[in-house]
Write an enzyme that holds these catalytic residues in place. Structure first.
Site, PDB file in Angstrom:
ATOM      1  N   TRP A   1       0.922  -1.211   0.023  1.00  0.00           N
ATOM      2  CA  TRP A   1      -0.069  -0.151  -0.080  1.00  0.00           C
ATOM      3  C   TRP A   1       0.913   1.211  -0.022  1.00  0.00           C
ATOM      4  O   TRP A   1       1.974   1.420   0.984  1.00  0.00           O
ATOM      5  CB  TRP A   1      -0.797  -0.134   1.342  1.00  0.00           C
TER       6      TRP A   1
ATOM      7  N   ASP B   1      -0.824  -5.000   9.936  1.00  0.00           N
ATOM      8  CA  ASP B   1      -1.642  -4.007   9.513  1.00  0.00           C
ATOM      9  C   ASP B   1      -3.019  -4.800   8.916  1.00  0.00           C
ATOM     10  O   ASP B   1      -2.915  -5.544   7.961  1.00  0.00           O
ATOM     11  CB  ASP B   1      -1.211  -3.270   8.121  1.00  0.00           C
TER      12      ASP B   1
HETATM   13  C1  LIG Z   1      -3.438  -1.813   3.773  1.00  0.00           C
HETATM   14  C2  LIG Z   1      -3.970  -0.558   4.550  1.00  0.00           C
HETATM   15  N1  LIG Z   1      -3.912  -0.394   5.774  1.00  0.00           N
HETATM   16  C3  LIG Z   1      -4.141   0.745   6.396  1.00  0.00           C
HETATM   17  C4  LIG Z   1      -5.153   1.424   5.739  1.00  0.00           C
HETATM   18  C5  LIG Z   1      -5.682   2.632   6.632  1.00  0.00           C
HETATM   19  O1  LIG Z   1      -7.047   2.785   6.733  1.00  0.00           O
HETATM   20  P1  LIG Z   1      -7.580   4.121   7.373  1.00  0.00           P
HETATM   21  O2  LIG Z   1      -6.523   5.052   7.884  1.00  0.00           O
HETATM   22  O3  LIG Z   1      -8.551   4.904   6.537  1.00  0.00           O
HETATM   23  O4  LIG Z   1      -8.355   3.794   8.611  1.00  0.00           O
HETATM   24  C6  LIG Z   1      -5.647   1.068   4.443  1.00  0.00           C
HETATM   25  C7  LIG Z   1      -6.421   2.057   3.815  1.00  0.00           C
HETATM   26  O5  LIG Z   1      -6.581   2.281   2.814  1.00  0.00           O
HETATM   27  C8  LIG Z   1      -5.082   0.152   3.767  1.00  0.00           C
HETATM   28  O6  LIG Z   1      -5.446  -0.208   2.709  1.00  0.00           O
END
Ligand SMILES: Cc1ncc(COP(=O)(O)O)c(C=O)c1O
Length: 400
Positions: free
Chosen positions: A138, A219
């Site tokens: 990501w 994560d």
């Molecule tokens: C792999 C991954 N980790 C963490 C997140 C974090 O999400 P948020 O900060 O919107 O809760 C995302 C959001 O797209 C993600 O795809």
């Protein structure tokens, strides 16, 4: 009156270098500006239903109404935020480990806040720790890790051309990690590839991580979007069984569909309840320095849902419906062309198409189909009535 030149001596802000624009945000802007009525935006990172909408869950509306009626104060809660929220998440996230006193958790501003806080804690403990990150990953992981000042080491995770996990290369990469290094792992619904480790692969990674004394950092942002709440947390729970120390960044933003409300949590496990309490004191200190306390609204609404058996059951029905749509669209795409069959074997909102940059651009120009330059696309970014057009255009792109 505004003037081009300034006589002020302070020009620190004016001297800032330009920022390289975020390609995903640029893609969203480009898609929005395209006047073609049948455009398809699969670059976007949110769940959409068959009609192409991202609605608020019915159960969330109910919880918000209840919150509005019953909340009697908005006074400060402190750096831990809503403690009951974090407590109620335990059985959902940790399963059989929910009662383990060596595990503690706290509310954070979304999964991003949890990631930042977890890496801040690592830097506090050991600024020389290296963070092993599988590629591709990501796009927010690297800036968060580097922003904290930690060194990032990449290991191969997925081969875009063969559409498969590079498991041997991944293990080789992990075998290069030293005791105390951190391994970032996606809990489920790998973003950007959709390629999750299977049960045996999780077991092998868990064995290496525990034997080499590495610190797993999981994560998990899509629990419930893959196979089910428990199934999707199995890899994480295996690590909790095998390792004395684990860090978990969790997000409710997708599975409760509250993206902009910023709802997440950070959980830690250490070898003893005392060591965990000490580590958590550092966590609260870092949180205080960064955001003082997390935003309340979304977490309070999630807490109302999880504190009520009926609302929790209703949430699970809506979560199941989101997962069913993801998997149904995957099956439809997979059936459209043998070269897309792998998409039916993957999980979550994202998969990657083995397209060249030219092919991605041609899809944009000829078909108004917007996906990331890497070929990553959101399988539920399109409405049901756009799926056939999408698969036909991708097949045409493959044919050249
Ligand atoms: C792999 C991954 N980790 C963490 C997140 C974090 O999400 P948020 O900060 O919107 O809760 C995302 C959001 O797209 C993600 O795809």
């Amino acid at each position: 009156m505004l003037s081009e030149t300034t006589t002020a001596r302070a020009k620190v802000l004016a001297d800032l270098p330009p920022v390289k624009s975020d390609s995903l945000l640029a893609l969203i802007a480009m898609a929005n500006a395209d006047p073609r009525p049948d455009k398809i935006d699969v670059g976007v990172g949110v769940f959409r239903d068959g009609a192409g909408q991202t609605p608020i869950l019915k159960v969330m509306k109910q919880a918000e109404r209840k919150l509005l009626e019953t909340q009697v104060s908005k006074s400060y809660l402190g750096s831990a935020g809503d403690k009951r929220f974090a407590e109620l998440l335990r059985p959902i996230l940790l399963g059989e480990h929910a009662d383990d006193e060596r595990i503690a958790g706290t509310q954070t501003p979304g999964g991003c806040g949890a990631l930042r806080l977890g890496f801040e804690l690592i830097r506090t403990m050991n600024p020389d720790a290296r963070v092993f990150v599988g590629t591709p990953t990501w796009p927010n992981h690297a800036p968060i890790i580097r922003g904290v000042g930690l060194e990032m080491v990449e290991y191969p995770y997925y081969d875009r051309d063969s559409c498969a996990i590079r498991f041997g290369a991944m293990l080789e990469g992990l075998n290069g990690a030293h005791e105390g290094d951190v391994v970032l792992l996606h809990g489920v619904c790998h973003n950007p590839t959709g390629a999750d480790l299977d049960e045996q692969q999780w077991a092998e990674v868990t064995r290496i991580v525990s034997q080499r004394g590495l610190l797993p950092f999981v994560d998990i942002a899509y629990q419930g979007f893959g196979r089910g709440l428990d199934e999707d947390a199995a890899g994480l729970r295996g690590l909790l069984s095998a390792c004395d120390e684990v860090i978990v960044a969790q997000s409710c933003d997708k599975n409760f569909s509250v993206y902009r409300d910023r709802v997440g949590s950070l959980f830690l496990k250490t070898g003893s309840a005392e060591a965990t309490a000490k580590a958590m004191a550092h966590v609260y200190q870092r949180a205080r320095e960064m955001w003082s306390m997390p935003p309340d609204h979304g977490a309070a609404a999630v807490r109302i849902i999880l504190d009520d058996a009926q609302l929790t059951a209703d949430w699970k029905v809506e979560l199941d419906a989101m997962r069913d749509r993801i998997n149904a669209v995957r099956a439809r795409i997979a059936a459209a062309d043998p070269r897309l069959a792998y998409i039916g074997q993957q999980f979550g909102m994202f998969s990657m198409l083995p397209l060249s940059m030219e092919q991605v651009l041609a899809l944009r120009e000829r078909h108004a189909i917007y996906m990331a330059d890497s070929g990553r696309f959101n399988v539920v970014g399109m409405a049901d009535d756009s799926i056939d057009r999408f698969t036909a255009a991708v097949a045409e792109a493959f044919d050249g």
